[in-house]
Design a protein around this motif. Structure first.
Motif, short mmCIF file in Angstrom:
data_model
loop_
_atom_site.label_atom_id
_atom_site.label_comp_id
_atom_site.label_asym_id
_atom_site.label_seq_id
_atom_site.Cartn_x
_atom_site.Cartn_y
_atom_site.Cartn_z
N UNK A 44 -34.85 -46.11 -21.23
CA UNK A 44 -35.42 -44.69 -21.60
C UNK A 44 -35.51 -43.88 -20.33
N UNK A 45 -36.19 -44.40 -19.30
CA UNK A 45 -36.65 -43.95 -17.90
C UNK A 45 -35.22 -43.49 -17.23
N UNK A 46 -34.24 -44.42 -17.22
CA UNK A 46 -32.94 -44.15 -16.56
C UNK A 46 -32.24 -43.05 -17.27
N UNK A 47 -32.11 -43.11 -18.56
CA UNK A 47 -31.35 -42.10 -19.31
C UNK A 47 -31.92 -40.65 -19.15
N UNK A 48 -33.60 -40.72 -18.95
CA UNK A 48 -34.02 -39.41 -18.87
C UNK A 48 -33.80 -38.92 -17.43
N UNK A 49 -33.72 -39.54 -16.54
CA UNK A 49 -33.50 -39.26 -15.17
C UNK A 49 -32.05 -38.93 -14.66
N UNK A 50 -30.94 -39.35 -15.46
CA UNK A 50 -29.80 -39.20 -14.88
C UNK A 50 -29.10 -37.74 -15.08
N UNK A 51 -29.81 -37.11 -15.95
CA UNK A 51 -29.23 -35.77 -16.11
C UNK A 51 -29.88 -34.80 -14.87
N UNK A 52 -29.07 -35.03 -13.67
CA UNK A 52 -29.41 -34.20 -12.45
C UNK A 52 -28.18 -33.56 -11.58
N UNK A 53 -28.77 -33.21 -10.54
CA UNK A 53 -27.52 -32.22 -9.95
C UNK A 53 -26.61 -33.20 -9.21
N UNK A 54 -27.40 -34.57 -8.80
CA UNK A 54 -26.22 -35.48 -8.34
C UNK A 54 -25.30 -36.18 -9.05
N UNK A 55 -25.76 -36.39 -10.19
CA UNK A 55 -24.82 -37.07 -11.46
C UNK A 55 -23.68 -35.76 -11.83
N UNK A 56 -24.17 -34.68 -11.99
CA UNK A 56 -23.44 -33.35 -12.63
C UNK A 56 -22.04 -33.56 -12.11
N UNK A 57 -21.77 -33.26 -10.96
CA UNK A 57 -20.18 -33.20 -10.40
C UNK A 57 -19.24 -34.13 -10.76
N UNK A 58 -19.60 -35.46 -10.73
CA UNK A 58 -18.76 -36.46 -11.05
C UNK A 58 -18.45 -36.63 -12.30
N UNK A 59 -19.91 -36.38 -13.19
CA UNK A 59 -19.43 -36.71 -14.53
C UNK A 59 -18.80 -35.46 -15.31
N UNK A 60 -19.10 -34.36 -15.02
CA UNK A 60 -18.88 -33.10 -15.62
C UNK A 60 -17.31 -32.40 -15.06
N UNK A 61 -17.16 -32.45 -13.79
CA UNK A 61 -16.14 -31.85 -13.03
C UNK A 61 -15.14 -32.68 -12.66
N UNK A 62 -15.13 -34.05 -12.90
CA UNK A 62 -14.11 -34.63 -12.55
C UNK A 62 -12.58 -34.26 -13.36
N UNK A 63 -12.91 -34.11 -14.53
CA UNK A 63 -11.49 -33.74 -15.16
C UNK A 63 -11.07 -32.23 -14.71
N UNK A 64 -11.99 -31.23 -14.28
CA UNK A 64 -11.74 -30.12 -13.72
C UNK A 64 -10.76 -30.27 -12.39
N UNK A 65 -11.46 -31.27 -11.54
CA UNK A 65 -10.72 -31.38 -10.12
C UNK A 65 -9.64 -32.05 -10.15
#
Length: 159
Positions: A44-65
């Motif tokens: 629960x704690x890890x899932x709550x903490x993963x939505x952050x600025x460090x994780x965002x680029x790799x998770x969301x922007x990889x297909x765009x890059x």
């Protein structure tokens, strides 16, 4: 420019592959070995903490890059590399990003809503149900992310 984009694509793919892979080979095994009440609370704690600025680029922007890199390679008439970067983008988009949003995130949200039982057997039942299903889908997204990374690396080698 295309080589810089290629290296950026590989870094993004490597970051997200490493993230998913770490869950496969250590994190979930450690949680499975822990008291299930602790495992639930930790997840629960890890899932709550993963939505952050460090994780965002790799998770969301990889297909765009990857997609931008495919276009840049195509503009250079490097059709083999462009195809591989494009395939990597589609693989990660479908089996990494979309799979996570469709399967793992709803599972995580359901687990977040669980009040951790004091009874260890009740907690064990909750954790085992969650962990087995979550790990199955995580292995698919880890494998797909690894495949996208391999495609990107092969594309760079073709340039």
């Amino acid at each position: 420019m295309v080589k810089t984009l290629s290296v950026t694509s590989i870094l993004f793919c490597g970051a997200i592959f490493g993230f998913f892979y770490a869950w496969v080979c250590s994190t979930m095994w450690g949680l499975d070995a822990a008291d299930p009440r602790v495992a639930i609370a930790a997840m629960q704690a890890m899932n709550a903490s993963v939505r952050n600025a460090v994780f965002f680029p790799a998770f969301f922007l990889t297909p765009a890059v990857l997609g931008i890199t495919a276009i840049a390679a195509g503009l250079r008439n490097s059709w083999g590399a462009a195809s591989l970067f494009g395939a990597a983008a589609v693989i990660y988009l479908v089996f990494g990003l979309a799979l996570t949003l469709a399967v793992n995130v709803p599972m995580n949200e359901a687990l977040a809503a669980v009040a951790i039982p004091t009874d260890i057997e009740a907690a064990r039942a909750i954790w085992q149900d969650y962990s087995v299903r979550w790990q199955f889908w995580n292995q698919i997204r880890a494998g797909a992310s690894g495949l996208a990374l391999a495609f990107a690396a092969t594309a760079l080698a073709r340039l």
